[in-house]
Design a protein around this motif. Structure first.
Motif, mmCIF file in Angstrom:
data_model
loop_
_atom_site.group_PDB
_atom_site.id
_atom_site.type_symbol
_atom_site.label_atom_id
_atom_site.label_comp_id
_atom_site.label_asym_id
_atom_site.label_seq_id
_atom_site.Cartn_x
_atom_site.Cartn_y
_atom_site.Cartn_z
ATOM 1 N N ARG A 105 44.068 44.176 32.637
ATOM 2 C CA ARG A 105 43.479 43.083 33.408
ATOM 3 C C ARG A 105 42.341 43.525 34.320
ATOM 4 N NH1 ARG A 105 47.459 40.217 36.933
ATOM 5 N NH2 ARG A 105 46.099 38.411 36.694
ATOM 6 N N LYS A 118 40.458 40.396 33.754
ATOM 7 C CA LYS A 118 40.194 39.398 34.781
ATOM 8 C C LYS A 118 39.392 39.959 35.947
ATOM 9 C CE LYS A 118 42.327 36.113 32.682
ATOM 10 N NZ LYS A 118 41.514 35.014 32.093
ATOM 11 N N VAL A 125 44.978 39.453 41.502
ATOM 12 C CA VAL A 125 44.020 39.968 40.522
ATOM 13 C C VAL A 125 43.174 41.074 41.141
ATOM 14 C CG1 VAL A 125 42.031 39.391 39.073
ATOM 15 C CG2 VAL A 125 43.949 37.804 39.243
#
Length: 230
Positions: free
Chosen positions: A159, A200, A128
């Motif tokens: 993301r 994220k 991430v």
């Protein structure tokens, strides 16, 4: 376990804006100059022909630190020096606060049960934290509210997003005194992001992703998904 990470950046950049005044560009051709007798380090921003951009802020004694009027202050000492007869140069680093410079919030930053359970930065997902990111310019007359988030029209599937705000224009990361008037997420802005996007990783151009008056509740909105699944 799903979570949203907060990456706090000096200035968000992409290949198209690598030389903006708030983040001056440097040479990218080598790491050491060709002068053999007097080598000079070249500090790079761009690696792999634009595959990686280093947007971390270099630590200095005059950089801002959370809540400090006098900046970060001395953070580096040299207890062992070759100039003083030691076999090597060994540094000692001590920060008054890790809430300084470019940093990522650990899950336990605002959730005490996570802190007690040991959820530090080592528990974050490197997949991430690394990869392509979308850079968006935030309207310069507002904190990042739910209305602002909706107006940005960030596509589903994105993301990682870096939010460039008035903080960059004001060069707040280059000012010694902490400025609590910085731009950040409000509680409803953080809630909107968590509930309506696939983001994220949040990056922003000052010491906190949440604006000063919403610092705790906005962080809790970001971490809500992780907390529910604990």
């Amino acid at each position: 376990m799903s979570s949203l990470f907060l990456l706090l950046l000096s200035t968000a950049i992409t290949a198209a804006v690598a030389s903006i005044p708030a983040y001056p560009s440097v040479s990218t051709d080598c790491t050491v100059s060709a002068a053999d007798d007097n080598p000079v380090p070249v500090r790079r921003e761009v690696y792999g022909d634009g595959r990686i951009f280093d947007i971390s802020h270099r630590y200095t004694v005059d950089m801002p630190s959370w809540g400090s009027k006098g900046g970060l202050g001395q953070f580096l000492w040299l207890p062992s020096s070759m100039k003083n007869g030691s076999r090597s140069n060994n540094s000692l680093m001590k920060l008054q606060s890790v809430h300084s410079g470019t940093h990522v919030d650990a899950p336990g930053h605002m959730v005490d049960s996570y802190f007690d359970a040991g959820f530090d930065v080592d528990t974050l997902d490197l997949d991430v934290l690394n990869g392509p990111a979308l850079l968006v310019d935030v309207p310069r007359d507002s904190n990042i509210t739910a209305k602002v988030m909706e107006s940005l029209n960030i596509p589903k599937g994105v993301r990682r997003v870096l939010f460039r705000t008035l903080n960059t224009d004001r060069r707040l990361m280059f000012k010694k005194e902490f400025d609590s008037s910085y731009v950040g997420f409000t509680t409803d802005g953080a809630r909107w992001l968590a509930k309506n996007t696939d983001i994220k990783l949040v990056g922003i151009d000052f010491l906190s992703a949440a604006c000063y008056d919403h610092s705790v509740p906005a962080h809790l909105e970001f971490f809500e998904g992780r907390v529910r699944k604990l």
